[in-house]
Design a protein around this motif. Structure first.
Motif, PDB file in Angstrom:
ATOM      1  N   VAL A  23       0.848  -1.201   0.000  1.00  0.00           N
ATOM      2  CA  VAL A  23       0.000   0.000   0.000  1.00  0.00           C
ATOM      3  C   VAL A  23       0.881   1.248   0.000  1.00  0.00           C
ATOM      4  N   ALA A  24       1.862   1.300   0.880  1.00  0.00           N
ATOM      5  CA  ALA A  24       2.753   2.467   0.943  1.00  0.00           C
ATOM      6  C   ALA A  24       3.554   2.609  -0.342  1.00  0.00           C
ATOM      7  N   GLY A  78      -4.654  -9.357  -0.340  1.00  0.00           N
ATOM      8  CA  GLY A  78      -4.420  -9.050   1.066  1.00  0.00           C
ATOM      9  C   GLY A  78      -4.051  -7.595   1.292  1.00  0.00           C
ATOM     10  N   SER A  79      -3.786  -6.847   0.207  1.00  0.00           N
ATOM     11  CA  SER A  79      -3.426  -5.432   0.371  1.00  0.00           C
ATOM     12  C   SER A  79      -4.580  -4.514   0.001  1.00  0.00           C
ATOM     13  N   GLU A  80      -5.778  -5.077  -0.031  1.00  0.00           N
ATOM     14  CA  GLU A  80      -6.935  -4.279  -0.428  1.00  0.00           C
ATOM     15  C   GLU A  80      -7.606  -3.546   0.721  1.00  0.00           C
ATOM     16  N   SER A  81      -7.142  -3.762   1.940  1.00  0.00           N
ATOM     17  CA  SER A  81      -7.762  -3.082   3.076  1.00  0.00           C
ATOM     18  C   SER A  81      -6.792  -2.066   3.662  1.00  0.00           C
ATOM     19  N   ALA A  86      -7.489   1.855  -3.522  1.00  0.00           N
ATOM     20  CA  ALA A  86      -7.582   0.761  -4.496  1.00  0.00           C
ATOM     21  C   ALA A  86      -8.955   0.103  -4.382  1.00  0.00           C
ATOM     22  N   ALA A  87      -9.658   0.021  -5.497  1.00  0.00           N
ATOM     23  CA  ALA A  87     -11.002  -0.560  -5.518  1.00  0.00           C
ATOM     24  C   ALA A  87     -10.936  -2.080  -5.535  1.00  0.00           C
ATOM     25  N   PRO A  88     -11.921  -2.747  -4.961  1.00  0.00           N
ATOM     26  CA  PRO A  88     -11.967  -4.206  -4.967  1.00  0.00           C
ATOM     27  C   PRO A  88     -11.907  -4.798  -6.381  1.00  0.00           C
ATOM     28  N   LYS A  89     -12.325  -4.016  -7.365  1.00  0.00           N
ATOM     29  CA  LYS A  89     -12.328  -4.507  -8.749  1.00  0.00           C
ATOM     30  C   LYS A  89     -10.926  -4.906  -9.208  1.00  0.00           C
ATOM     31  N   ILE A  90      -9.881  -4.344  -8.613  1.00  0.00           N
ATOM     32  CA  ILE A  90      -8.503  -4.710  -8.966  1.00  0.00           C
ATOM     33  C   ILE A  90      -8.317  -6.210  -8.803  1.00  0.00           C
ATOM     34  N   VAL A 142     -11.212   3.848  -5.696  1.00  0.00           N
ATOM     35  CA  VAL A 142     -12.356   4.262  -4.892  1.00  0.00           C
ATOM     36  C   VAL A 142     -12.322   5.782  -4.792  1.00  0.00           C
ATOM     37  N   LYS A 143     -13.444   6.394  -5.078  1.00  0.00           N
ATOM     38  CA  LYS A 143     -13.535   7.858  -4.987  1.00  0.00           C
ATOM     39  C   LYS A 143     -13.647   8.240  -3.527  1.00  0.00           C
ATOM     40  N   LYS A 144     -12.806   9.169  -3.093  1.00  0.00           N
ATOM     41  CA  LYS A 144     -12.835   9.615  -1.697  1.00  0.00           C
ATOM     42  C   LYS A 144     -13.675  10.850  -1.542  1.00  0.00           C
TER      43      LYS A 144
END
Length: 144
Positions: A23-24, A78-81, A86-90, A142-144
């Motif tokens: 993520v980083a 595992g890096s989706e949370s 990053a959207a789940p669609k990835i 994901v739109k913030k």
């Protein structure tokens, strides 16, 4: 002394690599892409003057960043949370996501290799880059 320094350096590098998170890593890479776009965008809008060296440097950085984008290492399962856009669609559409990364690589390479010498040439060179960014952000962010 040299042997101790080599061992210390190797351990430091291993520790640095081990502590990095996908993520980083991907957020840092996307910020780098954003910095390059921050140079190019105002030029394409006519808000800043076209300076060939600065434009080419930003294009080369985009090209280098695109090469670094690897779905398997930067977006592993595992890096989706956590703190990520990053959207789940990835992870649901891995093949499509990887195809978008490849489009971005192709577009940034073509833009850098075009070596635009004026604003009009830059706009043409950046057309596919912008389209690639937009497609990926719409589908996989994901739109913030």
């Amino acid at each position: 002394m040299k042997k101790s320094l080599a061992v210390f350096s190797a351990l430091f590098m291993l520790t640095s690599v081990a502590s990095a998170s996908p993520v980083a890593d991907r957020q840092a890479l996307m910020k780098d892409v954003g910095r390059s776009m921050g140079v190019l965008g105002p030029v394409m809008k006519g808000e800043k003057p076209f300076e060939a060296e600065a434009v080419q440097a930003a294009l080369e950085q985009l090209k280098a960043d695109a090469v670094k984008m690897d779905a398997d290492t930067m977006f592993p399962k595992g890096s989706e949370s956590g703190d990520t856009a990053a959207a789940p669609k990835i992870w649901e559409d891995e093949a499509g996501f990887k195809a978008e990364i490849e489009k971005f690589r192709t577009a940034t390479a073509a833009a850098a290799d075009a070596k635009p010498q004026d604003i009009d040439a830059l706009r043409v060179a950046m057309k596919d880059v912008g389209a690639s960014c937009g497609t990926c952000h719409q589908a996989y962010r994901v739109k913030k």
